[in-house]
Design an enzyme around this catalytic site. Structure first.
Site, PDB file in Angstrom:
ATOM      1  CE  LYS A  73      -4.064  -1.955   2.180  1.00 43.42           C
ATOM      2  NZ  LYS A  73      -5.233  -1.890   3.298  1.00 43.42           N
ATOM      3  CE1 TYR A 229     -10.004  -7.862   7.225  1.00 42.80           C
ATOM      4  CE2 TYR A 229     -11.617  -9.774   6.082  1.00 42.80           C
ATOM      5  CZ  TYR A 229     -10.398  -8.772   6.253  1.00 42.80           C
ATOM      6  OH  TYR A 229      -9.483  -8.973   5.151  1.00 42.80           O
ATOM      7  N   GLY A 250     -15.055  -5.521  12.585  1.00 42.32           N
ATOM      8  CA  GLY A 250     -14.190  -5.392  11.383  1.00 42.32           C
ATOM      9  C   GLY A 250     -14.986  -5.561  10.063  1.00 42.32           C
TER      10      GLY A 250
END
Ligand code: NAD
Length: 282
Positions: A73, A229, A250
């Site tokens: 990222k 999550y 999440g």
């Protein structure tokens, strides 16, 4: 896919990602010809800093866009031709769209978290928020919290430099809000005073069991939000629910970033609730 969309995800160890199903099922609901492929660096035997080359190859193979995840990222920020201002503020890109001759970088993680907060914890007090964990997910949640108007944000990370980095990156964009870093010996006190706590470390995942702070310290009514999550019900969420605290798991952020990515890629309006329901069946 002529007339259709070919989209991908670049990252390491992503072969079990739910993202392809999330995108493809919703795109089909919208009547779009849409295919989503996983490009796992480990399976491809490529390095993270090959991401620029991979994006070039994807463009020549007629991809429309590429989601980007760990560990690429930050690297992609320097690869794209144009950056959405929010991605620039965050220093992280999780979506690259191939627009004509240009690669345009966006960040939909923060907006996914912000929309999840609004939908999942309506009316949550944003007076004093403590955030634990200041890595990739944490920079997106911090930006979302500040954009949502948090009055005071206390940032904690076992690696203090990471908390400082986020604070320094955010302060110029939110000059009227308090952005503080919390030394380890003050964490408990800050949690007892918080109106809400955001957890953004890997704790609670299968291979990182446990809870990053003592839920018993929270004030009555304080809310708890987890970015983890997998599983959706972490030990943190379980303990917080048991004690009667409002919670945000999440999943909302995960769906929110997919929703916002699909919207940018196609220019269409996906159905967020339908995506949310689908995600919870995966
Ligand atoms: P990361 O490695 O970039 O950051 C994690 C940070 O937590 C690090 O700075 C680390 O020092 C800190 N940390 C670890 N243990 C700690 C502790 N006990 N107390 C305080 N700080 C601690 O990781 P990441 O990419 O930010 O991912 C973190 C979690 O967020 C993962 O479980 C990931 O799956 C999840 N995630 C969820 C979403 C979503 O959409 N819901 C998006 C991205 C990441």
């Amino acid at each position: 896919a002529s007339g259709g969309y070919l989209v991908g995800l670049i990252g390491a160890g992503i072969s079990a990602s739910f993202t392809p199903q999330l995108h493809e099922v919703e795109a089909a609901e919208l009547g779009l010809d849409y295919e989503y492929r996983i490009l796992d660096l480990i399976e491809l035997g490529r390095r993270a800093d090959d991401v620029g080359a991979l994006l070039g190859e994807a463009r020549s193979r007629n991809f429309s866009a590429m989601n980007i995840t760990h560990p690429c990222k930050q690297l992609v920020v320097d690869v794209v031709d144009e950056l959405d201002p929010r991605a620039e503020h965050l220093g992280a890109v999780n979506l690259v769209v191939f627009e004509d001759e240009k690669l345009v970088g966006y960040n939909t993680d923060w907006v996914g978290y912000r929309d999840g907060l609004v939908a999942g914890l309506p009316g949550a007090s944003l007076e004093r928020v403590v955030q634990i964990g200041c890595g990739g997910a944490g920079s997106a949640t911090a930006y979302a919290l500040l954009s949502s108007g948090v009055t005071r944000l206390d940032l904690f990370d076992v690696d203090e430099a990471r908390a400082r980095d986020i604070a320094e990156r955010m302060r110029p964009h939110f000059p009227s809000q308090v952005i503080a870093t919390v030394p380890h010996h003050h964490l408990e006190e800050m949690i007892t005073r918080a109106s809400g706590v955001v957890h953004a470390t890997p704790m609670g995942m299968l291979h990182h069991p446990g809870v990053a702070f003592d839920v018993g310290l929270l004030q009555k009514g304080a809310w708890v939000s987890d970015v983890v999550y997998r599983p959706l019900e972490t030990e943190l969420i379980r303990q917080a629910v048991e004690r009667g605290h409002p919670v945000l798991d999440g999943g909302r952020m995960a769906v929110g970033q997919a929703y916002a990515s699909l919207q940018i890629i196609t220019g269409r309006e996906p159905n967020r609730e339908r995506m949310e329901e689908h995600f919870r069946t995966l």
